[in-house]
Motif scaffolding. Structure first.
Motif, PDB file in Angstrom:
ATOM      1  N   VAL A  53       0.876  -1.167   0.000  1.00  0.00           N
ATOM      2  CA  VAL A  53       0.000   0.000   0.000  1.00  0.00           C
ATOM      3  C   VAL A  53       0.912   1.216   0.000  1.00  0.00           C
ATOM      4  N   LEU A  54       0.705   2.132  -0.942  1.00  0.00           N
ATOM      5  CA  LEU A  54       1.482   3.358  -1.016  1.00  0.00           C
ATOM      6  C   LEU A  54       0.581   4.549  -0.715  1.00  0.00           C
ATOM      7  N   MET A  55       0.979   5.344   0.271  1.00  0.00           N
ATOM      8  CA  MET A  55       0.195   6.524   0.603  1.00  0.00           C
ATOM      9  C   MET A  55       0.528   7.654  -0.367  1.00  0.00           C
ATOM     10  N   GLU A 105      -6.749  -3.572   6.267  1.00  0.00           N
ATOM     11  CA  GLU A 105      -5.447  -4.225   6.304  1.00  0.00           C
ATOM     12  C   GLU A 105      -5.253  -4.971   7.629  1.00  0.00           C
ATOM     13  N   ALA A 106      -4.891  -6.227   7.543  1.00  0.00           N
ATOM     14  CA  ALA A 106      -4.677  -7.035   8.745  1.00  0.00           C
ATOM     15  C   ALA A 106      -3.577  -6.439   9.621  1.00  0.00           C
ATOM     16  N   ALA A 107      -2.544  -5.862   8.994  1.00  0.00           N
ATOM     17  CA  ALA A 107      -1.425  -5.315   9.756  1.00  0.00           C
ATOM     18  C   ALA A 107      -1.824  -4.106  10.589  1.00  0.00           C
ATOM     19  N   LEU A 108      -2.958  -3.500  10.275  1.00  0.00           N
ATOM     20  CA  LEU A 108      -3.425  -2.323  11.008  1.00  0.00           C
ATOM     21  C   LEU A 108      -4.568  -2.658  11.965  1.00  0.00           C
ATOM     22  N   THR A 109      -4.763  -3.953  12.215  1.00  0.00           N
ATOM     23  CA  THR A 109      -5.887  -4.405  13.026  1.00  0.00           C
ATOM     24  C   THR A 109      -5.411  -4.977  14.357  1.00  0.00           C
ATOM     25  N   ALA A 110      -5.971  -4.473  15.450  1.00  0.00           N
ATOM     26  CA  ALA A 110      -5.658  -4.980  16.789  1.00  0.00           C
ATOM     27  C   ALA A 110      -6.332  -6.331  16.988  1.00  0.00           C
ATOM     28  N   PRO A 111      -5.917  -7.116  17.988  1.00  0.00           N
ATOM     29  CA  PRO A 111      -6.531  -8.435  18.234  1.00  0.00           C
ATOM     30  C   PRO A 111      -8.045  -8.394  18.401  1.00  0.00           C
ATOM     31  N   ASP A 112      -8.573  -7.286  18.933  1.00  0.00           N
ATOM     32  CA  ASP A 112     -10.025  -7.206  19.112  1.00  0.00           C
ATOM     33  C   ASP A 112     -10.742  -6.667  17.873  1.00  0.00           C
ATOM     34  N   GLY A 113      -9.994  -6.476  16.764  1.00  0.00           N
ATOM     35  CA  GLY A 113     -10.613  -6.012  15.526  1.00  0.00           C
ATOM     36  C   GLY A 113     -10.621  -4.507  15.354  1.00  0.00           C
ATOM     37  N   GLN A 171       0.770   5.085  10.156  1.00  0.00           N
ATOM     38  CA  GLN A 171       1.212   6.362   9.593  1.00  0.00           C
ATOM     39  C   GLN A 171       2.269   6.189   8.505  1.00  0.00           C
ATOM     40  N   SER A 172       2.659   4.953   8.246  1.00  0.00           N
ATOM     41  CA  SER A 172       3.715   4.693   7.272  1.00  0.00           C
ATOM     42  C   SER A 172       3.215   4.937   5.850  1.00  0.00           C
ATOM     43  N   ALA A 173       4.069   5.531   5.030  1.00  0.00           N
ATOM     44  CA  ALA A 173       3.693   5.810   3.644  1.00  0.00           C
ATOM     45  C   ALA A 173       3.790   4.573   2.762  1.00  0.00           C
ATOM     46  N   VAL A 174       4.516   3.547   3.213  1.00  0.00           N
ATOM     47  CA  VAL A 174       4.673   2.308   2.466  1.00  0.00           C
ATOM     48  C   VAL A 174       4.422   1.143   3.413  1.00  0.00           C
ATOM     49  N   ARG A 175       3.455   0.294   3.084  1.00  0.00           N
ATOM     50  CA  ARG A 175       3.096  -0.828   3.961  1.00  0.00           C
ATOM     51  C   ARG A 175       2.944  -2.103   3.132  1.00  0.00           C
TER      52      ARG A 175
END
Length: 304
Positions: free
Chosen positions: A5-7, A98-106, A115-119
Protein backbone atom coordinates in the motif's frame (compact mmCIF):
# COMPACT_ATOMS: atom_id res chain seq x y z
CA UNK A 1 7.83 -10.09 -4.66
CA UNK A 2 5.39 -8.44 -2.28
CA UNK A 3 2.30 -6.27 -2.60
CA UNK A 4 2.29 -2.84 -1.00
CA UNK A 5 0.00 0.00 0.00
CA UNK A 6 1.48 3.36 -1.02
CA UNK A 7 0.20 6.52 0.60
CA UNK A 8 -0.34 9.40 -1.81
CA UNK A 9 -1.30 12.97 -0.93
CA UNK A 10 -2.18 15.51 -3.58
CA UNK A 11 -0.45 18.30 -1.61
CA UNK A 12 2.63 16.24 -0.73
CA UNK A 13 6.22 17.51 -1.01
CA UNK A 14 6.93 14.36 -3.03
CA UNK A 15 6.65 14.56 -6.80
CA UNK A 16 4.16 11.76 -7.38
CA UNK A 17 2.28 11.08 -10.59
CA UNK A 18 0.40 7.92 -9.58
CA UNK A 19 0.08 6.53 -13.10
CA UNK A 20 3.78 7.12 -13.86
CA UNK A 21 6.03 7.51 -10.82
CA UNK A 22 6.03 7.34 -7.02
CA UNK A 23 8.61 9.46 -5.16
CA UNK A 24 9.77 8.09 -1.79
CA UNK A 25 12.61 8.40 0.78
CA UNK A 26 15.40 5.91 1.44
CA UNK A 27 13.72 4.36 4.50
CA UNK A 28 11.26 2.54 2.23
CA UNK A 29 13.79 1.35 -0.34
CA UNK A 30 13.97 -2.28 0.87
CA UNK A 31 10.20 -2.80 0.73
CA UNK A 32 9.92 -1.03 -2.63
CA UNK A 33 12.65 -3.19 -4.15
CA UNK A 34 10.80 -6.29 -2.92
CA UNK A 35 7.67 -5.07 -4.71
CA UNK A 36 9.22 -4.61 -8.16
CA UNK A 37 7.09 -6.55 -10.64
CA UNK A 38 4.14 -6.82 -8.26
CA UNK A 39 0.96 -4.82 -7.64
CA UNK A 40 0.59 -1.87 -5.31
CA UNK A 41 -2.54 -0.15 -3.99
CA UNK A 42 -2.66 3.63 -3.70
CA UNK A 43 -4.22 5.08 -0.57
CA UNK A 44 -5.02 8.76 0.02
CA UNK A 45 -6.22 10.19 3.33
CA UNK A 46 -8.29 13.34 2.85
CA UNK A 47 -8.99 15.78 5.68
CA UNK A 48 -12.55 16.43 4.58
CA UNK A 49 -13.34 12.72 4.40
CA UNK A 50 -11.44 9.58 3.55
CA UNK A 51 -10.69 9.12 -0.14
CA UNK A 52 -9.26 5.77 0.85
CA UNK A 53 -7.84 3.16 -1.53
CA UNK A 54 -8.30 4.62 -4.99
CA UNK A 55 -6.04 2.99 -7.60
CA UNK A 56 -3.76 0.08 -8.50
CA UNK A 57 -0.54 -0.26 -10.46
CA UNK A 58 2.54 -2.44 -10.97
CA UNK A 59 6.02 -1.22 -10.03
CA UNK A 60 8.34 -1.62 -13.01
CA UNK A 61 11.67 -0.51 -11.54
CA UNK A 62 13.32 1.73 -8.93
CA UNK A 63 15.62 4.62 -9.87
CA UNK A 64 17.48 7.12 -7.70
CA UNK A 65 15.84 10.54 -7.74
CA UNK A 66 18.24 12.57 -9.93
CA UNK A 67 17.20 15.84 -8.30
CA UNK A 68 16.88 15.02 -4.59
CA UNK A 69 19.61 12.93 -2.89
CA UNK A 70 18.26 10.23 -0.60
CA UNK A 71 15.01 9.87 -2.52
CA UNK A 72 13.98 7.30 -5.11
CA UNK A 73 11.47 6.99 -7.92
CA UNK A 74 9.32 3.90 -8.38
CA UNK A 75 8.49 3.78 -12.07
CA UNK A 76 5.00 2.48 -12.81
CA UNK A 77 4.73 -0.20 -15.48
CA UNK A 78 3.05 1.30 -18.58
CA UNK A 79 -0.51 0.10 -18.99
CA UNK A 80 -0.84 -1.19 -15.42
CA UNK A 81 -2.39 1.81 -13.61
CA UNK A 82 -6.13 1.48 -13.00
CA UNK A 83 -8.40 3.58 -10.83
CA UNK A 84 -10.99 1.99 -8.58
CA UNK A 85 -14.56 2.18 -9.80
CA UNK A 86 -15.41 3.26 -6.26
CA UNK A 87 -13.02 4.27 -3.52
CA UNK A 88 -12.61 1.80 -0.68
CA UNK A 89 -12.56 3.31 2.83
CA UNK A 90 -9.84 2.49 5.34
CA UNK A 91 -12.44 1.12 7.77
CA UNK A 92 -15.56 -0.92 7.10
CA UNK A 93 -17.86 -1.33 10.09
CA UNK A 94 -15.02 -0.10 12.26
CA UNK A 95 -12.51 -2.72 11.09
CA UNK A 96 -9.42 -1.85 9.00
CA UNK A 97 -9.05 -3.27 5.53
CA UNK A 98 -5.45 -4.22 6.30
CA UNK A 99 -4.68 -7.04 8.75
CA UNK A 100 -1.43 -5.32 9.76
CA UNK A 101 -3.42 -2.32 11.01
CA UNK A 102 -5.89 -4.41 13.03
CA UNK A 103 -5.66 -4.98 16.79
CA UNK A 104 -6.53 -8.43 18.23
CA UNK A 105 -10.03 -7.21 19.11
CA UNK A 106 -10.61 -6.01 15.53
CA UNK A 107 -10.22 -2.31 16.28
CA UNK A 108 -7.86 -0.13 14.24
CA UNK A 109 -4.32 0.44 15.39
CA UNK A 110 -3.08 4.03 15.56
CA UNK A 111 0.37 5.51 15.02
CA UNK A 112 3.40 3.50 13.94
CA UNK A 113 2.64 1.40 10.87
CA UNK A 114 -0.70 3.14 10.37
CA UNK A 115 1.21 6.36 9.59
CA UNK A 116 3.72 4.69 7.27
CA UNK A 117 3.69 5.81 3.64
CA UNK A 118 4.67 2.31 2.47
CA UNK A 119 3.10 -0.83 3.96
CA UNK A 120 3.21 -4.49 3.02
CA UNK A 121 -0.20 -6.03 2.43
CA UNK A 122 -1.34 -9.65 2.35
CA UNK A 123 -2.67 -11.30 -0.81
CA UNK A 124 -6.03 -11.71 0.91
CA UNK A 125 -6.30 -8.04 1.86
CA UNK A 126 -5.25 -7.04 -1.65
CA UNK A 127 -7.95 -9.20 -3.21
CA UNK A 128 -10.57 -7.88 -0.80
CA UNK A 129 -9.76 -4.24 -1.60
CA UNK A 130 -9.78 -4.93 -5.34
CA UNK A 131 -13.09 -6.77 -5.22
CA UNK A 132 -14.69 -3.89 -3.30
CA UNK A 133 -13.24 -1.16 -5.52
CA UNK A 134 -13.41 -3.00 -8.85
CA UNK A 135 -16.22 -5.56 -8.68
CA UNK A 136 -15.86 -8.87 -10.47
CA UNK A 137 -19.05 -8.17 -12.44
CA UNK A 138 -18.16 -4.62 -13.49
CA UNK A 139 -18.73 -5.37 -17.19
CA UNK A 140 -22.19 -6.83 -16.46
CA UNK A 141 -22.98 -3.92 -14.14
CA UNK A 142 -22.19 -1.47 -16.94
CA UNK A 143 -24.01 -3.53 -19.58
CA UNK A 144 -27.21 -3.64 -17.53
CA UNK A 145 -26.97 -0.08 -16.18
CA UNK A 146 -29.58 1.29 -18.60
CA UNK A 147 -31.01 -2.00 -19.85
CA UNK A 148 -31.65 -4.55 -17.08
CA UNK A 149 -31.79 -7.45 -19.57
CA UNK A 150 -29.41 -7.00 -22.51
CA UNK A 151 -30.38 -9.21 -25.43
CA UNK A 152 -27.12 -11.16 -25.45
CA UNK A 153 -27.26 -12.31 -21.83
CA UNK A 154 -28.38 -15.92 -21.69
CA UNK A 155 -31.05 -16.99 -19.23
CA UNK A 156 -29.45 -18.02 -15.97
CA UNK A 157 -25.93 -17.22 -17.15
CA UNK A 158 -23.35 -17.12 -14.40
CA UNK A 159 -20.32 -14.82 -14.30
CA UNK A 160 -17.04 -16.72 -14.43
CA UNK A 161 -15.01 -16.01 -11.30
CA UNK A 162 -11.89 -14.56 -12.87
CA UNK A 163 -8.76 -14.34 -10.69
CA UNK A 164 -8.13 -10.80 -9.45
CA UNK A 165 -4.87 -10.13 -11.30
CA UNK A 166 -6.13 -11.68 -14.52
CA UNK A 167 -9.13 -9.36 -14.35
CA UNK A 168 -6.92 -6.30 -13.82
CA UNK A 169 -4.97 -7.13 -16.98
CA UNK A 170 -7.96 -7.83 -19.24
CA UNK A 171 -8.34 -5.00 -21.76
CA UNK A 172 -12.13 -5.25 -22.00
CA UNK A 173 -12.45 -4.94 -18.22
CA UNK A 174 -10.06 -1.99 -18.07
CA UNK A 175 -11.95 -0.23 -20.88
CA UNK A 176 -15.19 -0.46 -18.91
CA UNK A 177 -13.52 0.80 -15.71
CA UNK A 178 -11.90 3.70 -17.60
CA UNK A 179 -15.13 4.65 -19.35
CA UNK A 180 -17.13 4.68 -16.13
CA UNK A 181 -14.58 6.86 -14.30
CA UNK A 182 -14.08 9.39 -17.11
CA UNK A 183 -17.75 9.88 -17.94
CA UNK A 184 -18.61 10.25 -14.26
CA UNK A 185 -15.75 12.73 -13.72
CA UNK A 186 -17.23 15.02 -16.38
CA UNK A 187 -20.81 14.44 -15.20
CA UNK A 188 -21.61 12.79 -18.56
CA UNK A 189 -21.02 16.09 -20.37
CA UNK A 190 -18.80 16.47 -23.43
CA UNK A 191 -15.73 18.40 -22.31
CA UNK A 192 -15.43 20.24 -25.64
CA UNK A 193 -19.01 20.91 -26.77
CA UNK A 194 -20.54 21.17 -23.30
CA UNK A 195 -23.49 19.01 -24.36
CA UNK A 196 -24.95 16.33 -22.11
CA UNK A 197 -26.96 14.05 -24.40
CA UNK A 198 -28.87 10.90 -23.52
CA UNK A 199 -30.81 8.57 -25.77
CA UNK A 200 -34.40 7.50 -25.20
CA UNK A 201 -33.41 4.87 -22.66
CA UNK A 202 -31.35 7.34 -20.63
CA UNK A 203 -28.03 5.97 -21.87
CA UNK A 204 -25.42 8.77 -22.07
CA UNK A 205 -24.04 9.36 -25.54
CA UNK A 206 -20.72 10.78 -24.31
CA UNK A 207 -17.66 8.56 -24.75
CA UNK A 208 -14.35 8.27 -22.89
CA UNK A 209 -11.30 9.19 -24.99
CA UNK A 210 -7.70 8.45 -24.08
CA UNK A 211 -5.58 11.58 -24.57
CA UNK A 212 -2.44 9.50 -25.00
CA UNK A 213 -3.50 6.12 -26.43
CA UNK A 214 -2.76 2.94 -24.49
CA UNK A 215 -0.75 1.60 -27.44
CA UNK A 216 1.54 4.62 -27.05
CA UNK A 217 2.07 4.00 -23.33
CA UNK A 218 -0.92 6.07 -22.24
CA UNK A 219 -2.48 5.08 -18.93
CA UNK A 220 -6.06 4.35 -17.85
CA UNK A 221 -5.97 7.30 -15.45
CA UNK A 222 -8.85 9.78 -15.51
CA UNK A 223 -6.13 12.40 -16.03
CA UNK A 224 -5.42 10.74 -19.37
CA UNK A 225 -9.06 10.88 -20.38
CA UNK A 226 -11.67 13.24 -21.78
CA UNK A 227 -15.42 12.78 -21.99
CA UNK A 228 -16.29 13.53 -25.62
CA UNK A 229 -19.21 13.14 -28.00
CA UNK A 230 -18.74 10.57 -30.73
CA UNK A 231 -17.90 13.13 -33.43
CA UNK A 232 -15.47 15.08 -31.26
CA UNK A 233 -13.85 11.83 -30.10
CA UNK A 234 -13.25 10.97 -33.77
CA UNK A 235 -11.82 14.45 -34.44
CA UNK A 236 -9.59 14.34 -31.34
CA UNK A 237 -8.15 10.93 -32.23
CA UNK A 238 -7.35 12.16 -35.73
CA UNK A 239 -5.64 15.33 -34.58
CA UNK A 240 -8.22 17.77 -35.92
CA UNK A 241 -8.62 19.26 -32.46
CA UNK A 242 -6.44 19.35 -29.35
CA UNK A 243 -6.14 21.20 -26.03
CA UNK A 244 -3.61 23.86 -25.01
CA UNK A 245 -2.00 24.11 -21.58
CA UNK A 246 -4.52 26.82 -20.63
CA UNK A 247 -7.32 24.41 -21.70
CA UNK A 248 -8.32 26.45 -24.74
CA UNK A 249 -9.46 24.28 -27.66
CA UNK A 250 -7.07 24.11 -30.60
CA UNK A 251 -8.51 23.50 -34.07
CA UNK A 252 -6.68 22.53 -37.24
CA UNK A 253 -8.35 25.37 -39.14
CA UNK A 254 -7.03 24.38 -42.55
CA UNK A 255 -8.72 20.98 -42.21
CA UNK A 256 -11.92 21.74 -40.28
CA UNK A 257 -14.56 24.01 -41.88
CA UNK A 258 -15.49 27.06 -39.80
CA UNK A 259 -19.18 26.11 -39.71
CA UNK A 260 -18.25 22.72 -38.23
CA UNK A 261 -16.25 24.47 -35.49
CA UNK A 262 -19.15 26.80 -34.72
CA UNK A 263 -21.57 23.89 -34.37
CA UNK A 264 -19.39 21.56 -32.29
CA UNK A 265 -17.36 23.68 -29.88
CA UNK A 266 -18.60 25.39 -26.74
CA UNK A 267 -18.99 29.17 -27.18
CA UNK A 268 -16.10 29.95 -24.84
CA UNK A 269 -13.72 27.76 -26.80
CA UNK A 270 -12.31 26.21 -23.63
CA UNK A 271 -12.30 22.74 -22.16
CA UNK A 272 -15.10 22.20 -19.65
CA UNK A 273 -13.37 20.98 -16.47
CA UNK A 274 -14.26 17.83 -14.51
CA UNK A 275 -16.10 18.22 -11.22
CA UNK A 276 -13.00 17.37 -9.18
CA UNK A 277 -9.88 19.42 -10.08
CA UNK A 278 -7.75 16.36 -9.28
CA UNK A 279 -9.24 14.72 -12.40
CA UNK A 280 -8.18 17.50 -14.79
CA UNK A 281 -6.10 16.36 -17.78
CA UNK A 282 -2.42 16.09 -16.95
CA UNK A 283 -0.38 18.70 -18.86
CA UNK A 284 2.08 16.04 -20.05
CA UNK A 285 -0.71 14.05 -21.67
CA UNK A 286 -2.06 17.15 -23.43
CA UNK A 287 1.46 18.04 -24.58
CA UNK A 288 1.95 14.53 -25.99
CA UNK A 289 -1.29 14.82 -27.98
CA UNK A 290 -0.35 18.23 -29.38
CA UNK A 291 3.12 17.07 -30.40
CA UNK A 292 2.23 13.63 -31.76
CA UNK A 293 -1.37 13.73 -33.00
CA UNK A 294 -2.59 17.29 -33.58
CA UNK A 295 -2.42 18.31 -37.23
CA UNK A 296 -0.86 15.03 -38.37
CA UNK A 297 -3.64 13.66 -40.60
CA UNK A 298 -3.47 14.39 -44.32
CA UNK A 299 -6.26 16.61 -45.68
CA UNK A 300 -6.98 14.07 -48.40
CA UNK A 301 -8.03 11.52 -45.78
CA UNK A 302 -11.00 13.68 -44.72
CA UNK A 303 -14.45 14.25 -46.17
CA UNK A 304 -16.92 16.68 -44.65
Amino acid sequence: MVKLVLMHKADSIYDDQPDQVYDFPRQYLKAMNEAVGDWIVYYEPVKAGQRGYFALAVIDRIDPNPVVPGRYLARIRPGSFLEMDRHVPRLIEGRPMEAALTAPDGSPLSGGLAQSAVRRITEGDFARIVNLGLPQRLEDIEATRYDPRPFDMAEGAQTFECPVVERLLRRSYRDVAFRRKVRDAYDYRCAISGLRLRNGGGRPEVQAAHIRPVEHQGSDSVRNGLALSGTLHWMFDRGLISVADDHSILVSRNKVPADVVDRLLSPGGRLIPPRDPRDAPHPENLRWHRENVFGQIATGDLAW
